[in-house]
Design a protein around this motif. Structure first.
Motif, PDB file in Angstrom:
ATOM      1  N   THR A 238       0.855  -1.188   0.000  1.00  9.35           N
ATOM      2  CA  THR A 238       0.000   0.000   0.000  1.00  9.35           C
ATOM      3  C   THR A 238       0.891   1.237   0.000  1.00  9.35           C
ATOM      4  O   THR A 238       1.937   1.256   0.670  1.00  9.35           O
ATOM      5  N   TRP A 239       0.494   2.254  -0.728  1.00  5.66           N
ATOM      6  CA  TRP A 239       1.238   3.506  -0.653  1.00  5.66           C
ATOM      7  C   TRP A 239       1.121   4.081   0.770  1.00  5.66           C
ATOM      8  O   TRP A 239       0.067   3.964   1.395  1.00  5.66           O
ATOM      9  N   PRO A 240       2.193   4.660   1.325  1.00  7.38           N
ATOM     10  CA  PRO A 240       2.173   5.089   2.731  1.00  7.38           C
ATOM     11  C   PRO A 240       1.050   6.061   3.065  1.00  7.38           C
ATOM     12  O   PRO A 240       0.475   6.000   4.158  1.00  7.38           O
ATOM     13  N   GLU A 241       0.724   6.944   2.134  1.00  8.72           N
ATOM     14  CA  GLU A 241      -0.332   7.925   2.428  1.00  8.72           C
ATOM     15  C   GLU A 241      -1.726   7.299   2.419  1.00  8.72           C
ATOM     16  O   GLU A 241      -2.703   7.935   2.843  1.00  8.72           O
ATOM     17  N   LYS A 242      -1.805   6.047   1.955  1.00 11.74           N
ATOM     18  CA  LYS A 242      -3.098   5.362   1.907  1.00 11.74           C
ATOM     19  C   LYS A 242      -3.238   4.309   3.012  1.00 11.74           C
ATOM     20  O   LYS A 242      -4.271   3.646   3.104  1.00 11.74           O
ATOM     21  N   ARG A 243      -2.216   4.158   3.838  1.00 13.17           N
ATOM     22  CA  ARG A 243      -2.250   3.134   4.880  1.00 13.17           C
ATOM     23  C   ARG A 243      -3.172   3.551   6.029  1.00 13.17           C
ATOM     24  O   ARG A 243      -3.542   4.707   6.160  1.00 13.17           O
ATOM     25  N   ARG A 244      -3.495   2.554   6.860  1.00 14.22           N
ATOM     26  CA  ARG A 244      -4.401   2.706   8.005  1.00 14.22           C
ATOM     27  C   ARG A 244      -5.835   3.000   7.571  1.00 14.22           C
ATOM     28  O   ARG A 244      -6.639   3.486   8.348  1.00 14.22           O
ATOM     29  N   GLY A 245      -6.137   2.692   6.319  1.00 15.03           N
ATOM     30  CA  GLY A 245      -7.492   2.923   5.828  1.00 15.03           C
ATOM     31  C   GLY A 245      -8.279   1.657   5.586  1.00 15.03           C
ATOM     32  O   GLY A 245      -9.368   1.700   5.002  1.00 15.03           O
ATOM     33  N   GLY A 246      -7.733   0.533   6.017  1.00 11.25           N
ATOM     34  CA  GLY A 246      -8.441  -0.734   5.880  1.00 11.25           C
ATOM     35  C   GLY A 246      -8.351  -1.368   4.502  1.00 11.25           C
ATOM     36  O   GLY A 246      -9.087  -2.321   4.206  1.00 11.25           O
ATOM     37  N   MET A 247      -7.445  -0.872   3.656  1.00  9.28           N
ATOM     38  CA  MET A 247      -7.364  -1.413   2.291  1.00  9.28           C
ATOM     39  C   MET A 247      -6.838  -2.842   2.258  1.00  9.28           C
ATOM     40  O   MET A 247      -7.336  -3.681   1.509  1.00  9.28           O
ATOM     41  N   VAL A 248      -5.816  -3.131   3.062  1.00 13.02           N
ATOM     42  CA  VAL A 248      -5.279  -4.493   3.087  1.00 13.02           C
ATOM     43  C   VAL A 248      -6.331  -5.456   3.629  1.00 13.02           C
ATOM     44  O   VAL A 248      -6.476  -6.577   3.133  1.00 13.02           O
ATOM     45  N   SER A 249      -7.081  -5.018   4.624  1.00 10.11           N
ATOM     46  CA  SER A 249      -8.157  -5.842   5.165  1.00 10.11           C
ATOM     47  C   SER A 249      -9.165  -6.188   4.080  1.00 10.11           C
ATOM     48  O   SER A 249      -9.598  -7.340   3.954  1.00 10.11           O
ATOM     49  N   ARG A 250      -9.522  -5.207   3.264  1.00 10.22           N
ATOM     50  CA  ARG A 250     -10.479  -5.440   2.190  1.00 10.22           C
ATOM     51  C   ARG A 250      -9.900  -6.381   1.135  1.00 10.22           C
ATOM     52  O   ARG A 250     -10.595  -7.266   0.626  1.00 10.22           O
ATOM     53  N   LEU A 251      -8.613  -6.204   0.820  1.00  8.57           N
ATOM     54  CA  LEU A 251      -7.977  -7.070  -0.173  1.00  8.57           C
ATOM     55  C   LEU A 251      -7.886  -8.514   0.315  1.00  8.57           C
ATOM     56  O   LEU A 251      -8.139  -9.456  -0.441  1.00  8.57           O
ATOM     57  N   LEU A 252      -7.504  -8.693   1.586  1.00 11.52           N
ATOM     58  CA  LEU A 252      -7.387 -10.048   2.123  1.00 11.52           C
ATOM     59  C   LEU A 252      -8.752 -10.733   2.199  1.00 11.52           C
ATOM     60  O   LEU A 252      -8.877 -11.927   1.897  1.00 11.52           O
ATOM     61  N   THR A 253      -9.770  -9.987   2.598  1.00 17.23           N
ATOM     62  CA  THR A 253     -11.121 -10.547   2.647  1.00 17.23           C
ATOM     63  C   THR A 253     -11.576 -10.959   1.253  1.00 17.23           C
ATOM     64  O   THR A 253     -12.159 -12.033   1.060  1.00 17.23           O
ATOM     65  N   HIS A 254     -11.277 -10.096   0.278  1.00 11.69           N
ATOM     66  CA  HIS A 254     -11.632 -10.420  -1.105  1.00 11.69           C
ATOM     67  C   HIS A 254     -10.858 -11.643  -1.586  1.00 11.69           C
ATOM     68  O   HIS A 254     -11.417 -12.515  -2.269  1.00 11.69           O
ATOM     69  N   ALA A 255      -9.582 -11.726  -1.235  1.00 15.79           N
ATOM     70  CA  ALA A 255      -8.759 -12.867  -1.639  1.00 15.79           C
ATOM     71  C   ALA A 255      -9.302 -14.172  -1.063  1.00 15.79           C
ATOM     72  O   ALA A 255      -9.308 -15.210  -1.741  1.00 15.79           O
ATOM     73  N   LEU A 256      -9.761 -14.137   0.183  1.00 17.26           N
ATOM     74  CA  LEU A 256     -10.349 -15.338   0.792  1.00 17.26           C
ATOM     75  C   LEU A 256     -11.582 -15.793   0.010  1.00 17.26           C
ATOM     76  O   LEU A 256     -11.776 -16.994  -0.223  1.00 17.26           O
ATOM     77  N   GLU A 257     -12.399 -14.850  -0.416  1.00 19.30           N
ATOM     78  CA  GLU A 257     -13.580 -15.194  -1.200  1.00 19.30           C
ATOM     79  C   GLU A 257     -13.186 -15.797  -2.545  1.00 19.30           C
ATOM     80  O   GLU A 257     -13.793 -16.779  -3.006  1.00 19.30           O
ATOM     81  N   GLU A 258     -12.152 -15.217  -3.169  1.00 16.68           N
ATOM     82  CA  GLU A 258     -11.683 -15.733  -4.457  1.00 16.68           C
ATOM     83  C   GLU A 258     -11.111 -17.144  -4.306  1.00 16.68           C
ATOM     84  O   GLU A 258     -11.330 -18.018  -5.148  1.00 16.68           O
ATOM     85  N   MET A 259     -10.345 -17.362  -3.238  1.00 16.48           N
ATOM     86  CA  MET A 259      -9.764 -18.683  -3.022  1.00 16.48           C
ATOM     87  C   MET A 259     -10.845 -19.729  -2.783  1.00 16.48           C
ATOM     88  O   MET A 259     -10.768 -20.846  -3.306  1.00 16.48           O
ATOM     89  N   LYS A 260     -11.832 -19.388  -1.989  1.00 11.86           N
ATOM     90  CA  LYS A 260     -12.927 -20.331  -1.743  1.00 11.86           C
ATOM     91  C   LYS A 260     -13.620 -20.680  -3.052  1.00 11.86           C
ATOM     92  O   LYS A 260     -13.903 -21.862  -3.334  1.00 11.86           O
ATOM     93  N   SER A 261     -13.885 -19.679  -3.874  1.00  9.78           N
ATOM     94  CA  SER A 261     -14.550 -19.898  -5.147  1.00  9.78           C
ATOM     95  C   SER A 261     -13.712 -20.776  -6.080  1.00  9.78           C
ATOM     96  O   SER A 261     -14.256 -21.573  -6.849  1.00  9.78           O
ATOM     97  N   ALA A 262     -12.379 -20.646  -5.980  1.00  4.47           N
ATOM     98  CA  ALA A 262     -11.472 -21.406  -6.845  1.00  4.47           C
ATOM     99  C   ALA A 262     -11.165 -22.796  -6.298  1.00  4.47           C
ATOM    100  O   ALA A 262     -10.408 -23.553  -6.924  1.00  4.47           O
TER     101      ALA A 262
END
Length: 395
Positions: A80-104
């Motif tokens: 994540t770019w430093p100015e965009k951190r602490r905004g929950g973006m990694v949390s959203r990406l990891l949650t999305h990745a879990l959904e993608e992995m389950k689907s796959a």
């Protein structure tokens, strides 16, 4: 904000973020090579309009678990770019990745953490550690004459992989390597190979190593039997006029080499390495080979998983006399008046580290990572095979 897979023309944006986040700089030549290998469909990003704010790579891989091959989603390149951190973006990406992995159909996920504490919040847990040795040349194992031969600089992937598979399938969590993985990630031009062949010409062991500044650096020492191990160590010992010491990386945590040395007082280090996570508990249990103990086992599990809600809830775990497991959700089919009391309560991290073999049920119970009766803990322990975890690769 939009989460989507990257497009080929967004390679520059992705590599710019990677270079900044991981503090490296690629030459123009390396950039061109990387661009040709870029698989945009494996990288997910969070975009604000056309701007890439955060990303991760999701690799479709396979691993050995109790001798069986499981599909696994490898998480890498989280940035994540430093100015965009602490905004929950990694949390959203990891949650999305879990959904993608389950689907796959990827019921497992592994990653190499920058911080173990950070990824524990999302359900990943330590599943492997390895040992490192630094051994002076005069403390190498004694040279022994063995049948067969050792050949240097063998690059035959089929032969190397034959030995690797026989070795890797003994452990839990080792990667199944395909031809591309060998070519792109293992057979680095800076490394040499040495392969042991039996009297009948069968490859039964190999080493991946390089020599520089009077030190032998070995990243893989793989052998199917004791003869292969002795032959490869004798090969290394024959470098006594060239090296002062050997550094051996990625050694299994259960390795007993020091006991076999005349002087076991060598430099040893244990390194926590990768983290693992069960993505889809029901799918994982269905394929998992449990112990065959001669009687059916049935336990009710209360499983908590904040970031993969399909795992969260009350389940009935049934294991047949043939070691076939089945996880059936029971909290959706009962009323509050007829609530079932769970035999055991645990989180997805404890279930993962238990079923991968990194920790035992009675230890997790002692540390209060599993709650319930000691009888239920013992019943669970009886059906989980004891297997050493290991991983030689990095992603």
């Amino acid at each position: 904000m939009e989460i989507r897979q990257l497009q080929r023309e967004e390679f520059e944006a992705a590599i710019e973020l990677s270079q900044y986040a991981f503090q490296f700089t690629m030459s123009q030549e390396d950039l061109e090579k990387s661009k040709k290998k870029f698989k945009p469909e494996q990288t997910w990003g969070i975009f604000d309009g056309h701007d890439l704010n955060a990303k991760l790579t999701l690799l479709p891989l396979q691993v050995y678990i109790n001798g069986q091959v499981f599909d696994m989603g490898g998480i890498a390149g989280v940035a994540t770019w430093p100015e965009k951190r602490r905004g929950g973006m990694v949390s959203r990406l990891l949650t999305h990745a879990l959904e993608e992995m389950k689907s796959a159909g990827q019921s497992l996920s592994f990653l190499h953490p920058f911080s173990f504490a950070f990824y524990r919040k999302f359900g990943w847990e330590t599943y492997i550690e390895y040992k490192k040795y630094v051994i002076p040349i005069d403390k190498f194992p004694v040279k022994l004459k063995t049948e067969g031969t050792v050949k240097r600089d063998v690059k035959d992937i089929l032969e190397l992989d034959q030995v690797y598979q026989a070795y890797a399938s003994r452990y839990n969590g080792t990667l199944v390597r395909d031809k591309e993985w060998w070519q792109e990630r293992i057979l680095n031009e800076n490394y040499r190979t040495a392969v042991y062949y039996s009297e009948t010409g069968d490859p039964q062991g190999y080493a991946l190593y390089k020599i520089e500044d009077k030190q032998l650096n070995c990243d893989e020492l793989i052998y199917e039997n004791e003869t292969a191990r002795r032959a490869l160590w004798t090969y290394f010992a024959n470098h006594d006029s060239m090296i002062a010491q050997g550094k051996f990386n990625y050694v299994p945590a259960d390795d007993n080499l020091p006991f076999l040395l005349d002087d076991p007082r060598i430099q040893q280090e244990t390194v926590p390495y990768f983290m693992g996570r069960i993505v889809d508990a029901a799918a994982f249990v269905k394929r998992y080979p449990f112990e065959q103990i001669g009687e059916e086992t049935s336990l009710t599990l209360s499983l908590t998983d904040r970031y993969a809600p399909w795992n969260d809830g009350l389940w009935r775990l049934t294991i047949t006399t043939k070691g076939q497991g089945h996880l059936e959700r029971v909290d959706k089919s009962i009323s509050s008046e007829n609530a079932i009391v769970a035999d055991l309560k645990l989180g997805i991290q404890s279930l993962t580290t238990l079923m991968l073999g990194y920790q035992q049920a009675d230890d997790l119970y002692k540390w209060e990572r599993i709650e319930g009766s000691s009888e239920s803990v013992s019943a669970l322990k009886r059906v989980i095979p004891v297997k050493q975890t290991f991983l030689l690769d990095f992603f």
